[in-house]
Motif scaffolding. Structure first.
Motif, PDB file in Angstrom:
ATOM      1  N   ARG A 131      10.609  22.017  82.766  1.00 18.38           N
ATOM      2  CA  ARG A 131      12.038  22.308  82.686  1.00 18.38           C
ATOM      3  C   ARG A 131      12.226  23.787  82.368  1.00 18.38           C
ATOM      4  O   ARG A 131      11.678  24.294  81.375  1.00 18.38           O
ATOM      5  CB  ARG A 131      12.705  21.460  81.606  1.00 18.38           C
ATOM      6  CG  ARG A 131      14.214  21.646  81.505  1.00 18.38           C
ATOM      7  CD  ARG A 131      14.760  20.939  80.283  1.00 18.38           C
ATOM      8  NE  ARG A 131      16.217  20.993  80.203  1.00 18.38           N
ATOM      9  CZ  ARG A 131      16.924  20.712  79.110  1.00 18.38           C
ATOM     10  NH1 ARG A 131      16.298  20.350  77.991  1.00 18.38           N
ATOM     11  NH2 ARG A 131      18.238  20.783  79.121  1.00 18.38           N
ATOM     12  N   ILE A 132      12.993  24.487  83.196  1.00 17.87           N
ATOM     13  CA  ILE A 132      13.246  25.913  83.005  1.00 17.87           C
ATOM     14  C   ILE A 132      14.751  26.121  82.926  1.00 17.87           C
ATOM     15  O   ILE A 132      15.478  25.809  83.878  1.00 17.87           O
ATOM     16  CB  ILE A 132      12.670  26.750  84.152  1.00 17.87           C
ATOM     17  CG1 ILE A 132      11.222  26.341  84.449  1.00 17.87           C
ATOM     18  CG2 ILE A 132      12.730  28.238  83.815  1.00 17.87           C
ATOM     19  CD1 ILE A 132      10.700  26.871  85.752  1.00 17.87           C
ATOM     20  N   ARG A 133      15.210  26.630  81.801  1.00 16.37           N
ATOM     21  CA  ARG A 133      16.630  26.906  81.621  1.00 16.37           C
ATOM     22  C   ARG A 133      16.883  28.410  81.696  1.00 16.37           C
ATOM     23  O   ARG A 133      16.060  29.206  81.231  1.00 16.37           O
ATOM     24  CB  ARG A 133      17.114  26.349  80.281  1.00 16.37           C
ATOM     25  CG  ARG A 133      17.180  24.823  80.264  1.00 16.37           C
ATOM     26  CD  ARG A 133      17.644  24.291  78.929  1.00 16.37           C
ATOM     27  NE  ARG A 133      16.584  24.349  77.937  1.00 16.37           N
ATOM     28  CZ  ARG A 133      16.765  24.077  76.641  1.00 16.37           C
ATOM     29  NH1 ARG A 133      17.976  23.758  76.207  1.00 16.37           N
ATOM     30  NH2 ARG A 133      15.750  24.138  75.797  1.00 16.37           N
ATOM     31  N   PHE A 134      18.032  28.773  82.243  1.00 11.81           N
ATOM     32  CA  PHE A 134      18.332  30.177  82.516  1.00 11.81           C
ATOM     33  C   PHE A 134      19.660  30.599  81.908  1.00 11.81           C
ATOM     34  O   PHE A 134      20.614  29.827  81.844  1.00 11.81           O
ATOM     35  CB  PHE A 134      18.406  30.426  84.029  1.00 11.81           C
ATOM     36  CG  PHE A 134      17.097  30.284  84.748  1.00 11.81           C
ATOM     37  CD1 PHE A 134      16.259  31.366  84.922  1.00 11.81           C
ATOM     38  CD2 PHE A 134      16.712  29.047  85.255  1.00 11.81           C
ATOM     39  CE1 PHE A 134      15.055  31.237  85.597  1.00 11.81           C
ATOM     40  CE2 PHE A 134      15.507  28.904  85.926  1.00 11.81           C
ATOM     41  CZ  PHE A 134      14.679  30.002  86.109  1.00 11.81           C
ATOM     42  N   LYS A 135      19.686  31.854  81.514  1.00 11.72           N
ATOM     43  CA  LYS A 135      20.928  32.539  81.152  1.00 11.72           C
ATOM     44  C   LYS A 135      20.957  33.825  81.956  1.00 11.72           C
ATOM     45  O   LYS A 135      19.969  34.561  82.018  1.00 11.72           O
ATOM     46  CB  LYS A 135      20.957  32.852  79.653  1.00 11.72           C
ATOM     47  CG  LYS A 135      22.162  33.665  79.216  1.00 11.72           C
ATOM     48  CD  LYS A 135      22.063  34.026  77.739  1.00 11.72           C
ATOM     49  CE  LYS A 135      23.231  34.890  77.284  1.00 11.72           C
ATOM     50  NZ  LYS A 135      23.133  35.279  75.853  1.00 11.72           N
TER      51      LYS A 135
END
Length: 403
Positions: A233-237
């Motif tokens: 899981r890769i979350r981005f801002k």
């Protein structure tokens, strides 16, 4: 005094800095050598070197506006950056364990608070594909005030934490002048009461990152292991607007094993997009086999290369398990410490330490008593070490002060 007493203001730990983020070094193309050679990125400009320097035994004695354009620094000495001024003939070393090196009266520090004025000039070439510029200090003890071309950038404390400033509107094509004021003590010194030699100055790297107008600001990666596969899981801002990202995960043989793109999500956090990748029969990371995958984040005009080791740590029945197997931590405490350079630790020094620790069959390291430079953790991934990472916070003397 030519500066506000921010260093004794409990309400301010930083001013003008960017929000904290994951560590990465961007480049215009994929580069796999940036862990040990980040200077090879065309988006990375190192500002280390011999800077102009003047030491004052008391910050109240500083009356010259040394940060103004055209300031004459002929009477200034030079000092290497990174370094600590106690190792170059200024001030003196302090060592205390559970007592403060000054009378305890939080948030105030001694009136006679030594400081150092730093000045450096550097050439800057603007990149049309990466017009934004960010100035990074990876370690300054105990706090800093910074100016670029006479314009105030901001203030930061927390000695072993990176401070990042957006200098896009202040940096100019050609020659620029960076001025930094470093104080020996600040209110944060009450929390940074580690049992170590107390030294002062810009002791880690200083550099500029060039970025596209819109880019990944931060990302956060986690994994979940299942019977014969792993979910990543890769979350981005992002900055003001999101940018298209192509994600590729490559194994050690440089073969793509998963790919995807992030999608907008309602997360309730600062991360606005995420991607879920699935990897069949992953090779798991452990200290004896530190297998790493390459995580490639491709964006318009920019590529970020990271590394990832699939692992899962949990506690069950008072035992620690790594990838489903009970494990014992055979660890050492490690300080950033060198008899010549003090807390200024080179990449070669880190590698030498890790090689020696590995030869004695240790599998874990405690970063006594503060965060290390970011490449240290990348090397621990590479060489096979579990890390107990400490915050820049140790204050046993507060107990005595209150008592």
């Amino acid at each position: 005094m030519i500066i506000p007493a921010t260093y004794e203001n409990l309400q301010i730990t930083h001013e003008g800095t960017m929000s904290k983020r994951a560590y990465y070094i961007p480049a215009s193309v994929r580069r796999d050598d940036l862990v040990e050679h980040r200077e090879r990125s065309d988006r990375f400009q190192l500002l280390n070197g011999d800077w102009k320097f003047k030491y004052y035994e008391n910050v109240h004695d500083l009356t010259e506006l040394f940060y103004e354009p055209g300031f004459c620094a002929e009477d200034y000495d030079t000092i290497p950056v990174p370094s600590v001024w106690q190792n170059h003939g200024y001030d003196r070393h302090h060592y205390t364990n559970i007592r403060y090196p000054f009378p305890a009266d939080p948030p105030y520090v001694p009136y006679e608070n030594p400081c150092g004025c730093y000045l450096t000039k550097f050439q800057y070439s603007k990149d049309d594909n990466a017009p934004r510029a960010y100035l990074n200090f990876e370690g300054v003890d105990s706090c800093l005030y910074a100016w670029l071309n006479g314009q105030y950038l901001g203030y930061n404390e927390v000695s072993h934490s990176t401070s990042e400033f957006d200098i896009t509107d202040k940096v100019v094509e050609g020659e620029n002048t960076l001025a930094v004021l470093v104080l020996k003590w600040c209110d944060g010194s009450y929390l940074e009461d580690q049992d170590k030699f107390r030294t002062s100055g810009i002791f880690r790297d200083v550099y500029i990152l060039k970025r596209p107008e819109a880019h990944i600001r931060d990302y956060f990666v986690t994994n979940r292991l299942e019977e014969d596969k792993a979910a990543l899981r890769i979350r981005f801002k992002f900055t003001e607007e999101s940018v298209p990202v192509t994600i590729k995960l490559l194994n050690a043989e440089n073969k793509v094993v998963a790919k995807g793109t992030p999608k907008a999500v309602e997360s309730g956090t600062t991360f606005t997009h995420e991607a879920l990748l699935s990897v069949s029969e992953p090779t798991l990371w452990n200290p004896e086999q530190p297998y790493l995958y390459s995580l490639i984040l491709e964006c318009p005009q920019e590529v970020i290369v990271d590394r990832w080791g699939f692992r899962e740590i949990y506690i069950e029945n008072n035992k620690v398990y790594l990838n489903g197997h009970s494990i014992k931590f055979r660890g050492v405490n490690r300080h950033d410490s060198d008899p010549v350079t003090g807390p200024v630790i080179s990449l070669e020094h880190m590698k030498r330490d890790l090689k020696m620790i590995k030869e004695y069959n240790f599998n874990a390291i405690r970063t006594a008593h503060y965060p290390n430079a970011p490449m240290f953790y990348q090397l621990c991934d590479q060489y096979g070490f579990l890390v107990i990472d400490e915050a820049d916070h140790e204050s046993p003397a507060l107990v005595f002060a209150i008592a």
